[in-house]
Design a protein around this motif. Structure first.
Motif, PDB file in Angstrom:
ATOM      1  N   VAL A 122       0.846  -1.191   0.000  1.00  0.00           N
ATOM      2  CA  VAL A 122       0.000   0.000   0.000  1.00  0.00           C
ATOM      3  C   VAL A 122       0.880   1.240   0.000  1.00  0.00           C
ATOM      4  O   VAL A 122       1.892   1.297   0.695  1.00  0.00           O
ATOM      5  CB  VAL A 122      -0.930   0.032   1.233  1.00  0.00           C
ATOM      6  CG1 VAL A 122      -1.833   1.268   1.199  1.00  0.00           C
ATOM      7  CG2 VAL A 122      -1.770  -1.235   1.321  1.00  0.00           C
ATOM      8  N   THR A 123       0.476   2.238  -0.791  1.00  0.00           N
ATOM      9  CA  THR A 123       1.169   3.529  -0.814  1.00  0.00           C
ATOM     10  C   THR A 123       0.214   4.597  -0.289  1.00  0.00           C
ATOM     11  O   THR A 123      -0.913   4.720  -0.786  1.00  0.00           O
ATOM     12  CB  THR A 123       1.607   3.908  -2.241  1.00  0.00           C
ATOM     13  OG1 THR A 123       2.472   2.885  -2.757  1.00  0.00           O
ATOM     14  CG2 THR A 123       2.338   5.240  -2.248  1.00  0.00           C
ATOM     15  N   VAL A 124       0.660   5.357   0.695  1.00  0.00           N
ATOM     16  CA  VAL A 124      -0.159   6.444   1.264  1.00  0.00           C
ATOM     17  C   VAL A 124       0.626   7.739   1.146  1.00  0.00           C
ATOM     18  O   VAL A 124       1.701   7.882   1.721  1.00  0.00           O
ATOM     19  CB  VAL A 124      -0.505   6.178   2.742  1.00  0.00           C
ATOM     20  CG1 VAL A 124      -1.351   7.334   3.289  1.00  0.00           C
ATOM     21  CG2 VAL A 124      -1.241   4.859   2.901  1.00  0.00           C
ATOM     22  N   SER A 125       0.091   8.692   0.369  1.00  0.00           N
ATOM     23  CA  SER A 125       0.786   9.967   0.176  1.00  0.00           C
ATOM     24  C   SER A 125       0.192  11.096   1.010  1.00  0.00           C
ATOM     25  O   SER A 125       0.764  12.178   1.094  1.00  0.00           O
ATOM     26  CB  SER A 125       0.765  10.360  -1.310  1.00  0.00           C
ATOM     27  OG  SER A 125      -0.568  10.437  -1.794  1.00  0.00           O
ATOM     28  N   LEU A 126      -0.963  10.856   1.630  1.00  0.00           N
ATOM     29  CA  LEU A 126      -1.585  11.840   2.515  1.00  0.00           C
ATOM     30  C   LEU A 126      -1.955  11.119   3.814  1.00  0.00           C
ATOM     31  O   LEU A 126      -3.069  10.600   3.963  1.00  0.00           O
ATOM     32  CB  LEU A 126      -2.821  12.456   1.867  1.00  0.00           C
ATOM     33  CG  LEU A 126      -3.459  13.619   2.635  1.00  0.00           C
ATOM     34  CD1 LEU A 126      -2.522  14.836   2.689  1.00  0.00           C
ATOM     35  CD2 LEU A 126      -4.799  14.028   2.002  1.00  0.00           C
ATOM     36  N   PRO A 127      -1.049  11.083   4.775  1.00  0.00           N
ATOM     37  CA  PRO A 127      -1.246  10.272   5.984  1.00  0.00           C
ATOM     38  C   PRO A 127      -2.520  10.578   6.762  1.00  0.00           C
ATOM     39  O   PRO A 127      -3.076   9.685   7.399  1.00  0.00           O
ATOM     40  CB  PRO A 127       0.012  10.584   6.815  1.00  0.00           C
ATOM     41  CG  PRO A 127       1.049  10.934   5.804  1.00  0.00           C
ATOM     42  CD  PRO A 127       0.301  11.678   4.736  1.00  0.00           C
ATOM     43  N   ARG A 128      -3.013  11.823   6.712  1.00  0.00           N
ATOM     44  CA  ARG A 128      -4.170  12.136   7.561  1.00  0.00           C
ATOM     45  C   ARG A 128      -5.448  11.455   7.088  1.00  0.00           C
ATOM     46  O   ARG A 128      -6.434  11.423   7.838  1.00  0.00           O
ATOM     47  CB  ARG A 128      -4.363  13.649   7.650  1.00  0.00           C
ATOM     48  CG  ARG A 128      -4.917  14.332   6.414  1.00  0.00           C
ATOM     49  CD  ARG A 128      -5.351  15.754   6.778  1.00  0.00           C
ATOM     50  NE  ARG A 128      -5.859  16.494   5.653  1.00  0.00           N
ATOM     51  CZ  ARG A 128      -5.141  17.297   4.887  1.00  0.00           C
ATOM     52  NH1 ARG A 128      -3.849  17.457   5.137  1.00  0.00           N
ATOM     53  NH2 ARG A 128      -5.682  17.945   3.875  1.00  0.00           N
ATOM     54  N   ILE A 129      -5.449  10.900   5.876  1.00  0.00           N
ATOM     55  CA  ILE A 129      -6.599  10.117   5.431  1.00  0.00           C
ATOM     56  C   ILE A 129      -6.779   8.900   6.341  1.00  0.00           C
ATOM     57  O   ILE A 129      -7.898   8.485   6.638  1.00  0.00           O
ATOM     58  CB  ILE A 129      -6.407   9.657   3.971  1.00  0.00           C
ATOM     59  CG1 ILE A 129      -6.380  10.853   3.017  1.00  0.00           C
ATOM     60  CG2 ILE A 129      -7.500   8.655   3.562  1.00  0.00           C
ATOM     61  CD1 ILE A 129      -7.693  11.507   2.764  1.00  0.00           C
ATOM     62  N   ILE A 130      -5.665   8.344   6.806  1.00  0.00           N
ATOM     63  CA  ILE A 130      -5.694   7.151   7.656  1.00  0.00           C
ATOM     64  C   ILE A 130      -5.817   7.586   9.112  1.00  0.00           C
ATOM     65  O   ILE A 130      -4.887   8.172   9.667  1.00  0.00           O
ATOM     66  CB  ILE A 130      -4.419   6.297   7.473  1.00  0.00           C
ATOM     67  CG1 ILE A 130      -4.112   6.087   5.982  1.00  0.00           C
ATOM     68  CG2 ILE A 130      -4.570   4.973   8.207  1.00  0.00           C
ATOM     69  CD1 ILE A 130      -5.202   5.381   5.207  1.00  0.00           C
ATOM     70  N   ARG A 131      -6.934   7.276   9.740  1.00  0.00           N
ATOM     71  CA  ARG A 131      -7.146   7.679  11.130  1.00  0.00           C
ATOM     72  C   ARG A 131      -6.757   6.565  12.112  1.00  0.00           C
ATOM     73  O   ARG A 131      -6.208   6.840  13.171  1.00  0.00           O
ATOM     74  CB  ARG A 131      -8.605   8.068  11.355  1.00  0.00           C
ATOM     75  CG  ARG A 131      -9.068   9.253  10.525  1.00  0.00           C
ATOM     76  CD  ARG A 131     -10.384   9.801  11.024  1.00  0.00           C
ATOM     77  NE  ARG A 131     -11.417   8.745  11.101  1.00  0.00           N
ATOM     78  CZ  ARG A 131     -12.670   8.951  11.483  1.00  0.00           C
ATOM     79  NH1 ARG A 131     -13.058  10.173  11.820  1.00  0.00           N
ATOM     80  NH2 ARG A 131     -13.546   7.956  11.524  1.00  0.00           N
ATOM     81  N   MET A 132      -7.074   5.325  11.755  1.00  0.00           N
ATOM     82  CA  MET A 132      -6.737   4.193  12.621  1.00  0.00           C
ATOM     83  C   MET A 132      -6.149   3.079  11.769  1.00  0.00           C
ATOM     84  O   MET A 132      -6.767   2.693  10.773  1.00  0.00           O
ATOM     85  CB  MET A 132      -7.983   3.681  13.356  1.00  0.00           C
ATOM     86  CG  MET A 132      -8.600   4.668  14.318  1.00  0.00           C
ATOM     87  SD  MET A 132     -10.092   4.006  15.135  1.00  0.00           S
ATOM     88  CE  MET A 132      -9.401   2.600  16.011  1.00  0.00           C
ATOM     89  N   PRO A 133      -4.960   2.585  12.131  1.00  0.00           N
ATOM     90  CA  PRO A 133      -4.111   3.060  13.222  1.00  0.00           C
ATOM     91  C   PRO A 133      -3.498   4.418  12.870  1.00  0.00           C
ATOM     92  O   PRO A 133      -3.545   4.830  11.703  1.00  0.00           O
ATOM     93  CB  PRO A 133      -3.035   1.977  13.320  1.00  0.00           C
ATOM     94  CG  PRO A 133      -2.929   1.448  11.924  1.00  0.00           C
ATOM     95  CD  PRO A 133      -4.332   1.487  11.376  1.00  0.00           C
ATOM     96  N   ASP A 134      -2.901   5.077  13.852  1.00  0.00           N
ATOM     97  CA  ASP A 134      -2.357   6.410  13.594  1.00  0.00           C
ATOM     98  C   ASP A 134      -0.960   6.361  12.990  1.00  0.00           C
ATOM     99  O   ASP A 134      -0.349   7.398  12.758  1.00  0.00           O
ATOM    100  CB  ASP A 134      -2.348   7.267  14.866  1.00  0.00           C
ATOM    101  CG  ASP A 134      -1.582   6.608  16.002  1.00  0.00           C
ATOM    102  OD1 ASP A 134      -0.926   5.578  15.767  1.00  0.00           O
ATOM    103  OD2 ASP A 134      -1.652   7.126  17.128  1.00  0.00           O
TER     104      ASP A 134
END
Length: 278
Positions: A26-38
């Motif tokens: 998985v690639t996440v370029s905007l971390p605040r989209i993911i709330r849990m886990p932090d």
């Protein structure tokens, strides 16, 4: 936007496009989209190597069962999913990419960046605050006239439009479909919900079910940027009777459709077909 019909349409598309696919990474370029886990890295590691076993919906939430976890995704204003080949260019505002072992990718794009994702153990997702407080599913067989009547009578007061927008009252309705439902049931948006007469409650229940069912069948309403998992627009916007049609003739009586604000939301209705004292 999107509301229940749009989320259900996305769910059906994803079910046919990603069910059974295994996540390579998985690639996440905007971390605040993911709330849990932090921790975004932990999020990626938790679902790496697992398969998407089911795609469900509760209210406006998408629920993806991935191995021992459930991914709870809320699209908010303009979140959207699409499935692409890995070699296809990545569009601007693409914030999360699920890379599958077969070379395909599930990409989450969100121009407004309001969407959220929460990864929880299966069986615990229902405890998430937003989900835990949701009212009944309006397209479920258990949503009867009696259920709606009881929900109304539990409230001492409240404008019916405000109540219908409250996700703890009924799940999945938003501004578009509340306006359409109230028009088709002949109820003024500012009518006091708990004071509705029995025949009005029956009309309201039937309109909720009919409007949402029709919209799901037509793939939802593409009013702004909404498209389904295949990148296709919905068709319900062509069936709207009042939403977005202020200053045009009512399809029933010819009176000019009015627009006001109720509960802080732009509200469309026919002054003749939906009198406040009906």
């Amino acid at each position: 936007m999107p509301e229940l019909p749009e989320v259900e349409t996305v769910r059906r598309g994803l079910q046919s496009l990603v069910l059974g696919k295994t996540i390579d990474h998985v690639t996440v370029s905007l971390p605040r989209i993911i709330r849990m886990p932090d921790d975004v890295q932990q999020f990626a590691l938790m679902i790496q190597g697992h398969t998407i076993d089911a795609v469900e919906r509760r209210g406006k939430y998408l629920l993806l069962d991935i191995g021992p976890y459930t991914l709870v995704s809320h699209l908010r204003m303009e979140g959207r999913y699409g499935v692409y080949r890995s070699e296809e260019p990545i569009e601007k505002h693409t914030h999360v990419i699920f890379h599958f072992t077969d070379g395909m990718e599930l990409r989450y794009k969100d121009v407004r960046q309001f969407g959220t994702m929460d990864l929880l153990p299966r069986g615990e997702y229902a405890l998430l605050p937003g989900l835990a407080a949701l009212g009944p599913e309006p397209l479920d067989a258990t949503f009867t006239v009696d259920v709606l009547r009881q929900a109304l009578h539990k409230r001492r007061s409240g404008k019916i439009k405000v109540l219908l927008l409250d996700q703890t009252f009924v799940a999945g309705l938003g501004n578009i479909y509340v306006d359409e439902v109230l028009f088709r049931s002949g109820i003024h948006p500012e009518a006091n919900g708990p004071s509705l007469q029995e025949e009005q409650i029956v009309r309201l229940h039937d309109a909720i079910v009919a409007v949402l069912t029709q919209s799901v069948e037509l793939g939802g309403s593409s009013v702004k940027s909404y498209v389904n998992g295949y990148g296709q627009e919905g068709g319900m916007q062509h069936q709207h009777k009042v939403y977005g049609l202020e200053e045009t003739p009512c399809p029933n009586c010819g009176t000019e459709i009015a627009k006001s604000r109720v509960g802080g939301r732009g509200t469309h209705f026919c002054p003749s077909c939906q009198p406040l004292n009906n």
